[in-house]
Design a protein around this motif. Structure first.
Motif, PDB file in Angstrom:
ATOM      1  N   GLN A  15       1.839   3.591   8.675  1.00 45.60           N
ATOM      2  CA  GLN A  15       0.384   3.392   8.867  1.00 45.60           C
ATOM      3  C   GLN A  15      -0.330   4.740   8.969  1.00 45.60           C
ATOM      4  O   GLN A  15      -1.412   4.925   8.418  1.00 45.60           O
ATOM      5  N   GLU A  16       0.303   5.660   9.696  1.00 41.67           N
ATOM      6  CA  GLU A  16      -0.321   6.987   9.852  1.00 41.67           C
ATOM      7  C   GLU A  16      -0.325   7.749   8.525  1.00 41.67           C
ATOM      8  O   GLU A  16      -1.293   8.440   8.213  1.00 41.67           O
ATOM      9  N   VAL A  17       0.743   7.593   7.745  1.00 41.01           N
ATOM     10  CA  VAL A  17       0.772   8.239   6.420  1.00 41.01           C
ATOM     11  C   VAL A  17      -0.330   7.614   5.552  1.00 41.01           C
ATOM     12  O   VAL A  17      -1.075   8.313   4.855  1.00 41.01           O
ATOM     13  N   GLY A  18      -0.475   6.295   5.632  1.00 38.73           N
ATOM     14  CA  GLY A  18      -1.513   5.593   4.875  1.00 38.73           C
ATOM     15  C   GLY A  18      -2.910   6.111   5.216  1.00 38.73           C
ATOM     16  O   GLY A  18      -3.753   6.285   4.333  1.00 38.73           O
ATOM     17  N   ARG A  19      -3.137   6.387   6.496  1.00 38.81           N
ATOM     18  CA  ARG A  19      -4.452   6.903   6.910  1.00 38.81           C
ATOM     19  C   ARG A  19      -4.733   8.273   6.295  1.00 38.81           C
ATOM     20  O   ARG A  19      -5.868   8.566   5.901  1.00 38.81           O
ATOM     21  N   LEU A  20      -3.681   9.111   6.207  1.00 33.86           N
ATOM     22  CA  LEU A  20      -3.863  10.449   5.628  1.00 33.86           C
ATOM     23  C   LEU A  20      -4.213  10.337   4.138  1.00 33.86           C
ATOM     24  O   LEU A  20      -5.065  11.060   3.640  1.00 33.86           O
ATOM     25  N   TYR A  21      -3.576   9.397   3.451  1.00 39.39           N
ATOM     26  CA  TYR A  21      -3.918   9.211   2.031  1.00 39.39           C
ATOM     27  C   TYR A  21      -5.268   8.514   1.873  1.00 39.39           C
ATOM     28  O   TYR A  21      -6.004   8.799   0.919  1.00 39.39           O
TER      29      TYR A  21
END
Ligand SMILES: NC(=O)c1ccc[n+]([C@@H]2O[C@H](COP(=O)([O-])OP(=O)(O)OC[C@H]3O[C@@H](n4cnc5c(N)ncnc54)[C@H](OP(=O)(O)O)[C@@H]3O)[C@@H](O)[C@H]2O)c1
Length: 246
Positions: A15-21
């Motif tokens: 989820q955190e990686v998704g937010r960065l993208y």
């Protein structure tokens, strides 16, 4: 803008990686086993700037359908620029010693499904001749121990298979990163007492994002000092290691 496939998209780390993208107005294809959670993650990414091009409900126990899933994602995104495989399950090992079938099922969730996904990704990435695949394995895969026997075995298989796929895809200009987190404070470890070794999912995700976006490394320990902890752990002689409860 990047075209990103997140498998296990509802995991705290993914989820955190998704937010960065999402902050880069990326196009995301999200895969997870729970429809409601997946919708919530999609909504969160959308408000942060992402374009959600597709959402698939997929359980790792359905590993035979990996090729279908990858094809759906490829068609929706047009191209798989970034792939992150993040799903996983940490079972209570003490409940599995007398449940051989469940033991094997856990191996399928953590290992067979990842091998199936990577196998389905190989021809696609080979044809594209570009892209990066990040796979979340674990430091637990480096040495078998009683408390995490089947989880560790699954992650060991994932680590070994990733290395093989990395070697195969290297001449095609495709990178494969084996991600080895130590303890991370996520729902997976909610039952464990916390100590200084635990990292936040935000910190781990930032490192994963940097590794996916830069040309290195092949194997990412996160936080970095786990590389040295595990070098020490690997040196403990087995006759002693089998007696230690860690
Ligand atoms: N937390 C740690 O200390 C740690 C350390 C090393 C490696 N890792 C690895 O990091 C990755 C992400 O885990 P996390 O820490 O972010 O934990 P998490 O938030 O609990 O995420 C686990 C994810 O796996 C999914 N999942 C579990 N069983 C599944 C199945 N049968 N089919 C499909 N998806 C399934 C969960 O789906 P639902 O959301 O629907 O439950 C969730 O998205 C995992 O591969 C884990 O093994 C974690």
């Amino acid at each position: 803008m990047r075209r990103v496939l997140l498998i296990g998209a509802t995991s705290a780390i993914a989820q955190e990686v998704g937010r960065l993208y999402a902050a880069r107005q990326s196009h995301l294809y999200l895969v997870g086993r729970t429809a409601e959670k997946l919708e919530a993650v999609a909504a969160d990414c959308r408000v942060r700037g992402a374009v959600i091009v597709g959402v698939s409900v997929w359980d790792a126990r359905w590993w035979e359908k990996a090729t279908e899933l990858i094809e759906q994602a490829r068609q929706a995104l047009g191209m798989l620029e970034v792939v992150l495989i993040a799903h996983g399950n940490l079972p209570r090992q003490d409940e599995l010693w007398h449940a051989p079938q469940q033991m094997v099922e856990q191996f399928h969730v953590n290992a067979t499904s990842v091998i199936a996904l990577l196998s389905a990704l190989v021809p696609v990435m080979e044809q594209q001749r570009r892209g990066v695949i990040g796979v979340i394995s674990s430091v637990a895969g480096e040495r078998g121990r009683a408390q995490m026997a089947v989880y560790g075995a699954g992650k060991a298989a994932v680590t070994a298979f990733c290395a093989g796929v990395r070697g195969y895809l290297h001449p095609f200009g495709v990178r494969v990163i084996t991600i080895k987190p130590g303890y991370v404070d996520t729902p997976m470890t909610a039952h464990l007492p916390k100590n200084f070794l635990f990292a936040s999912p935000q910190r781990v995700a930032r490192r994963i994002y940097q590794a996916l976006e830069k040309g290195y490394p092949d194997i990412l320990y996160v936080p970095w000092w786990w590389r040295f902890i595990m070098a020490g752990v690997r040196l403990i002689p087995e006759p002693l290691f089998k007696r230690i409860r860690i």
